[in-house]
Design a protein around this motif. Structure first.
Motif, PDB file in Angstrom:
ATOM      1  N   ALA A   1      59.243  45.877  39.478  1.00  0.00           N
ATOM      2  CA  ALA A   1      58.294  45.604  38.399  1.00  0.00           C
ATOM      3  C   ALA A   1      56.938  46.037  38.916  1.00  0.00           C
ATOM      4  O   ALA A   1      56.575  45.755  40.063  1.00  0.00           O
ATOM      5  CB  ALA A   1      58.281  44.119  38.052  1.00  0.00           C
ATOM      6  N   CYS A   2      56.190  46.721  38.097  1.00  0.00           N
ATOM      7  CA  CYS A   2      54.859  47.163  38.504  1.00  0.00           C
ATOM      8  C   CYS A   2      53.828  46.230  37.888  1.00  0.00           C
ATOM      9  O   CYS A   2      53.939  45.827  36.734  1.00  0.00           O
ATOM     10  CB  CYS A   2      54.635  48.608  38.080  1.00  0.00           C
ATOM     11  N   LEU A   3      52.844  45.893  38.688  1.00  0.00           N
ATOM     12  CA  LEU A   3      51.830  44.924  38.310  1.00  0.00           C
ATOM     13  C   LEU A   3      50.467  45.534  38.549  1.00  0.00           C
ATOM     14  O   LEU A   3      50.242  46.202  39.553  1.00  0.00           O
ATOM     15  CB  LEU A   3      52.023  43.681  39.191  1.00  0.00           C
ATOM     16  N   ARG A   4      49.561  45.314  37.603  1.00  0.00           N
ATOM     17  CA  ARG A   4      48.184  45.814  37.730  1.00  0.00           C
ATOM     18  C   ARG A   4      47.245  44.695  37.310  1.00  0.00           C
ATOM     19  O   ARG A   4      47.452  44.058  36.280  1.00  0.00           O
ATOM     20  CB  ARG A   4      47.995  47.028  36.827  1.00  0.00           C
ATOM     21  N   TYR A   5      46.227  44.448  38.124  1.00  0.00           N
ATOM     22  CA  TYR A   5      45.250  43.416  37.779  1.00  0.00           C
ATOM     23  C   TYR A   5      43.987  43.601  38.597  1.00  0.00           C
ATOM     24  O   TYR A   5      43.971  44.299  39.597  1.00  0.00           O
ATOM     25  CB  TYR A   5      45.818  42.006  37.985  1.00  0.00           C
ATOM     26  N   SER A   6      42.916  42.925  38.151  1.00  0.00           N
ATOM     27  CA  SER A   6      41.636  42.896  38.861  1.00  0.00           C
ATOM     28  C   SER A   6      41.411  41.491  39.386  1.00  0.00           C
ATOM     29  O   SER A   6      41.607  40.512  38.671  1.00  0.00           O
ATOM     30  CB  SER A   6      40.477  43.238  37.918  1.00  0.00           C
ATOM     31  N   MET A   7      40.984  41.420  40.638  1.00  0.00           N
ATOM     32  CA  MET A   7      40.686  40.137  41.277  1.00  0.00           C
ATOM     33  C   MET A   7      39.183  39.884  41.256  1.00  0.00           C
ATOM     34  O   MET A   7      38.406  40.808  41.404  1.00  0.00           O
ATOM     35  CB  MET A   7      41.134  40.153  42.742  1.00  0.00           C
ATOM     36  N   ARG A   8      38.833  38.617  41.126  1.00  0.00           N
ATOM     37  CA  ARG A   8      37.430  38.228  41.216  1.00  0.00           C
ATOM     38  C   ARG A   8      37.054  38.109  42.697  1.00  0.00           C
ATOM     39  O   ARG A   8      37.750  37.468  43.478  1.00  0.00           O
ATOM     40  CB  ARG A   8      37.171  36.910  40.523  1.00  0.00           C
ATOM     41  N   GLU A   9      35.957  38.743  43.069  1.00  0.00           N
ATOM     42  CA  GLU A   9      35.448  38.665  44.436  1.00  0.00           C
ATOM     43  C   GLU A   9      34.659  37.371  44.606  1.00  0.00           C
ATOM     44  O   GLU A   9      34.306  36.717  43.625  1.00  0.00           O
ATOM     45  CB  GLU A   9      34.543  39.870  44.729  1.00  0.00           C
ATOM     46  N   SER A  10      34.348  37.014  45.837  1.00  0.00           N
ATOM     47  CA  SER A  10      33.609  35.781  46.108  1.00  0.00           C
ATOM     48  C   SER A  10      32.208  35.787  45.485  1.00  0.00           C
ATOM     49  O   SER A  10      31.647  34.736  45.192  1.00  0.00           O
ATOM     50  CB  SER A  10      33.519  35.526  47.610  1.00  0.00           C
ATOM     51  N   ASP A  11      31.641  36.984  45.248  1.00  0.00           N
ATOM     52  CA  ASP A  11      30.312  37.067  44.637  1.00  0.00           C
ATOM     53  C   ASP A  11      30.365  37.092  43.109  1.00  0.00           C
ATOM     54  O   ASP A  11      29.344  37.246  42.450  1.00  0.00           O
ATOM     55  CB  ASP A  11      29.549  38.291  45.159  1.00  0.00           C
ATOM     56  N   GLY A  12      31.575  36.956  42.537  1.00  0.00           N
ATOM     57  CA  GLY A  12      31.735  36.927  41.082  1.00  0.00           C
ATOM     58  C   GLY A  12      32.046  38.284  40.466  1.00  0.00           C
ATOM     59  O   GLY A  12      32.395  38.365  39.300  1.00  0.00           O
ATOM     60  N   SER A  13      31.902  39.365  41.234  1.00  0.00           N
ATOM     61  CA  SER A  13      32.228  40.695  40.713  1.00  0.00           C
ATOM     62  C   SER A  13      33.758  40.881  40.729  1.00  0.00           C
ATOM     63  O   SER A  13      34.488  40.049  41.275  1.00  0.00           O
ATOM     64  CB  SER A  13      31.558  41.777  41.571  1.00  0.00           C
ATOM     65  N   TYR A  14      34.213  41.972  40.124  1.00  0.00           N
ATOM     66  CA  TYR A  14      35.641  42.256  40.066  1.00  0.00           C
ATOM     67  C   TYR A  14      35.962  43.572  40.739  1.00  0.00           C
ATOM     68  O   TYR A  14      35.200  44.534  40.624  1.00  0.00           O
ATOM     69  CB  TYR A  14      36.128  42.308  38.614  1.00  0.00           C
ATOM     70  N   ARG A  15      37.092  43.608  41.408  1.00  0.00           N
ATOM     71  CA  ARG A  15      37.611  44.855  41.974  1.00  0.00           C
ATOM     72  C   ARG A  15      38.154  45.707  40.835  1.00  0.00           C
ATOM     73  O   ARG A  15      38.486  45.206  39.770  1.00  0.00           O
ATOM     74  CB  ARG A  15      38.786  44.596  42.910  1.00  0.00           C
ATOM     75  N   GLU A  16      38.281  46.996  41.091  1.00  0.00           N
ATOM     76  CA  GLU A  16      38.961  47.868  40.131  1.00  0.00           C
ATOM     77  C   GLU A  16      40.435  47.462  40.087  1.00  0.00           C
ATOM     78  O   GLU A  16      40.997  47.072  41.110  1.00  0.00           O
ATOM     79  CB  GLU A  16      38.850  49.335  40.576  1.00  0.00           C
TER      80      GLU A  16
END
Length: 131
Positions: free
Chosen positions: A76-91
């Protein structure tokens, strides 16, 4: 022993390494479809992610048989963005989730190559994860 396995599952990195739970040889060449893949994946992610709250742009591709190191496994392929500790998001990034004998086996952090051509659909259950 089981606790050690669970804790090892939390140690994944972003360098393309995989995190395995069951693994093993190819004693089961005809792999069954992982019918509970969403439930298993959500339970795994709740413990795997440092902070499961705030995930966004979550999408999943239904498990499909793929060749992994010369063995056929459902992936299964999964794609998501994680919230960084500074509140920004990764690609958003692709991760490949491998199933062995119908159960979640491991996640490959850098799954772009394995998931090439996957057809994604929204995965809102992942965006609702809590601690």
């Amino acid at each position: 022993m089981l606790l050690s396995i669970a804790l090892a599952a939390c140690a994944g990195g972003d360098d393309g390494r995989s995190v395995g739970l069951f693994g093993g040889g190819d004693k089961f060449p005809n792999q069954p479809f992982p019918s509970n893949y969403r439930t298993e994946l959500l339970a795994f992610l709740k413990t795997y992610l440092n902070n499961p709250v705030g995930v966004r742009d979550a999408a999943i591709a239904e498990p499909a048989p793929r060749d992994i190191s010369g063995k056929t496994r459902y992936v299964a392929c999964l794609r998501y963005s994680m919230r960084e500790s500074d509140g920004s998001y990764r690609e958003p990034r692709d991760r490949a989730v491998l199933f062995f004998n119908g159960r979640l086996d491991r996640m490959i952090e850098n799954g772009a190559e394995t998931c090439a051509g996957a057809v994604y659909a929204a995965f809102p259950e992942m965006e609702k994860l809590t601690r």
